[in-house]
Structure formats: C-alpha cells, structure tokens
Write an enzyme that holds these catalytic residues in place. Sequence first.
Site, PDB file in Angstrom:
ATOM      1  N   GLY A  81     -12.679  -4.144   1.864  1.00 32.20           N
ATOM      2  CA  GLY A  81     -14.057  -3.679   2.079  1.00 32.20           C
ATOM      3  C   GLY A  81     -14.473  -2.625   1.066  1.00 32.20           C
ATOM      4  O   GLY A  81     -15.605  -2.642   0.568  1.00 32.20           O
TER       5      GLY A  81
ATOM      6  N   LYS B  53     -17.259 -15.031   6.369  1.00 29.90           N
ATOM      7  CA  LYS B  53     -18.064 -13.806   6.429  1.00 29.90           C
ATOM      8  C   LYS B  53     -19.008 -13.652   5.243  1.00 29.90           C
ATOM      9  O   LYS B  53     -18.977 -12.678   4.512  1.00 29.90           O
ATOM     10  CB  LYS B  53     -17.160 -12.577   6.530  1.00 29.90           C
TER      11      LYS B  53
ATOM     12  N   GLY C 250      -7.582  -8.876   1.077  1.00 32.76           N
ATOM     13  CA  GLY C 250      -6.254  -9.195   1.618  1.00 32.76           C
ATOM     14  C   GLY C 250      -5.769 -10.617   1.347  1.00 32.76           C
ATOM     15  O   GLY C 250      -4.649 -10.807   0.874  1.00 32.76           O
TER      16      GLY C 250
ATOM     17  N   ARG D 197       0.817  -1.216   0.000  1.00 28.68           N
ATOM     18  CA  ARG D 197       0.000   0.000   0.000  1.00 28.68           C
ATOM     19  C   ARG D 197       0.856   1.274   0.000  1.00 28.68           C
ATOM     20  O   ARG D 197       0.432   2.291  -0.549  1.00 28.68           O
ATOM     21  CB  ARG D 197      -0.938   0.001   1.213  1.00 28.68           C
TER      22      ARG D 197
HETATM   23  C1  3PG Z   1      -8.530  -1.800   5.384  1.00 28.49           C
HETATM   24  O1  3PG Z   1      -7.411  -2.277   5.563  1.00 28.49           O
HETATM   25  O2  3PG Z   1      -9.543  -2.504   5.219  1.00 28.49           O
HETATM   26  C2  3PG Z   1      -8.665  -0.307   5.285  1.00 28.49           C
HETATM   27  O3  3PG Z   1      -7.436   0.314   5.548  1.00 28.49           O
HETATM   28  C3  3PG Z   1      -9.755   0.196   6.184  1.00 28.49           C
HETATM   29  O4  3PG Z   1      -9.480  -0.165   7.508  1.00 28.49           O
HETATM   30  P1  3PG Z   1     -10.709  -0.340   8.505  1.00 28.49           P
HETATM   31  O5  3PG Z   1     -11.451  -1.571   8.044  1.00 28.49           O
HETATM   32  O6  3PG Z   1     -10.097  -0.511   9.884  1.00 28.49           O
HETATM   33  O7  3PG Z   1     -11.547   0.886   8.405  1.00 28.49           O
HETATM   34 MG    MG Z   2     -11.156  -3.693   6.554  1.00 32.41          MG
END
Ligand code: 3PG
Ligand code: MG
Length: 349
Positions: A330, A178, A307, A37
């Site tokens: 997300g 999930k 991820g 990132r």
């Molecule tokens: C992630 O890694 O999903 C984003 O950086 C957002 O993080 P968060 O889900 O803690 O808001």
């Molecule tokens: Mg997240």
Amino acid sequence: MRLPRSVRAADVEDKVVLVRADLNVPLEGSRVADDTRIQASLPTLRLLLDGGAREVRVCSHLGRPKTEEDRAKYSIAPVRERVAELVGDPRVTVLENTRFNPGETKNDEGFARELAEGCDLYVNDAFGSAHRAHSSTEAVAHLLPAYAGLLLLAELEHLGRLLGKVERPFVIVAGGAKVEDKIAVLTHLGSRADRVLIGGKMAEELAAQSPLEGVAVTLPVDVVAASAFDPDAETTVARVGDVPAGWLGLDIGPETQLVFASAIADAKTIFWNGPMGVFEWPRFSAGTNTVAKAIADADAYSVVGGGDSVRAVNEAGLAKSISWISTGGGASLELLEGKELPGVAAIPS
Ligand code: 3PG
Ligand code: MG
C-alpha cells in the site's frame, strides 16, 4: 521529491534510539514464515549499533489485532526471536506489537509519549507503514529529534525514480484484484508510462468500465478459463469475450503472455504490481511466471512492489535480477499515486 534527513546524520553515541520498523511479517503458527522485512531492517539497526547507541528499541505493528483473543495470535514474540537471532546484540530490544495499544491507529499523542519515554532519538525505517498516520509512525516523530532509516530512504529513492525522468519505454504491469485500490496509481503513474499491461482480475474489472483517460492500456486477448474456482478444475484457452458461461478466467492466455513478454523485453523502465492470475495454483501460474521472467531478463530499471508479485519473483528465484523489490505494498502505491506519506512528512529534511 523531498527526502527526509538521514539517520547517517545523527549522532547516536551513547543514545537510546527508538526505531519504528515494519516487522509486519507473515507468520505460520508461532514462527516467522518469511523474514524479508526483518532482513531489510537490519542495516539501520547495525548502523546504530556501530555508531555506539546505548540502546536500540525497535517497535512495529504485527497484523491487525482487534479483540483480546488476538493478543496471543499477534504477539511480537516470534519476530523478537528472529531479530535476536539475526542481530545477536543485547542492546537491541523489540517492544510488543504497537497495535495492542488502541491509541496506535488513532495517532494518539498519549501513546506516542509512552513510546518516546526514555528515548533520545527517533528513527523511522518502516516504509511499509509510512502511509499510516499512527502514533509510532507519525505522532512520535514530533516528540523526539526524528530521522529516516536506511530502508525508508532507499525505498523513497528507488520508487521516486519512477516519478522523475525515466528511460523509455516505461512499461507498467498491473494485476491482482482490488482495481479500486489501484485506479489512482494507474491514472497518475500510468499517464507517464508508454504502456500499461493489465492482467488478472483487474483486467476484467477494467474492461467493464470506461477506459482510463490518457493511459495506453493493453488488456488480455485470451485467458486460461476454468470450469470452477478450483486448482484441479477443467480448463480451456478462450478468447476474451468467448469464455463459456459460468467459467472463470484464472490466468492470462498464451497469446497475451507473448504480447506482454515482448512489450516488457523492449522496456527500459518497468514497474510491476499484482499477479496475472491465481499463481498459487501451478496450472494458473504461467502468466505471472512469464511476466516475472520477462522482467528479470529485461535490460531495464525494474521495480516490483506488492506482496503477491514479490512472492512470485522470490519463488521463481529471480529476485537478484530485479533492480528494486519494495517492502511496501500500500505504501508504494500511495507514493506512486503522488501522495505525501504521513510517516515521511513528519521527519524534517
Ligand atoms: C503492510 O503489510 O501492508 C504494512 O505493514 C501495513 O499494514 P496495514 O495495512 O495493516 O496497515
Ligand atoms: Mg496492507
């Protein structure tokens, strides 16, 4: 899809620019374990530096700090160090973790004012956080002239392609756990796909409920079953429905792998989110690796998000053969559900 105005259109000469990046990277102790990132944020930072910005103030959240003790654990210092190594320009500074301020996640305007203080422009490049309406992603965009960074735009363009007219067959591969988080995207995007291949925990959860209306779902026919949730457990290949009592399906089985791989090989457009099993354990990684390899080999426009699937692609050394690897988990799902992302909505066209 409406695209927000690009940072390329901004005159940044001698300006102080506030950049919201998503530098929420995995840490190992006090070092950055994976800098994907950070790397992905560099083009926008370099564009601003080349454009003559006087100062580039980068801000990001890191993790989900809750208590005072979390402050040491989620200090932005390791990220700051890595950014400095990669950019090597003293005009770039990295502010402390935005979530150390309790106002951040409440989209508090007071905290947004603190961030905007002394800045001339705001650039949002944090695609991975664009589904959050937080001070640094939303409120601040109303306080300064706001622009979209290069990564944010590239993500919207690539993921947006899946929402437009796609080349067919369009195949979606979904897995992981999930199911409740993914049901909306499976329904919205799934109804536009020719086939939706589902593996992993999600397949079990979906098999137990009513079928998805209007979605051509293919579920596994066999699984690699394990006697316990253990990397060294006893294993057997079982038909779905014939898994011995008390045993767990920890990967898709060989027949399912063939079915999935051949559907992927025929595809012209592919979206993948979520592993097919417990791929972190080598004995349960064949399904996920087969899917990753099939996507890389396919003569198709391929997008991978989330991820675990991104990690599987990277670990298999297949990243170069994927058309677009999203930095958002997300955020990519919410976009593909057809939702407007607050971080994007706040930037004018
Ligand atoms: C992630 O890694 O999903 C984003 O950086 C957002 O993080 P968060 O889900 O803690 O808001
Ligand atoms: Mg997240």
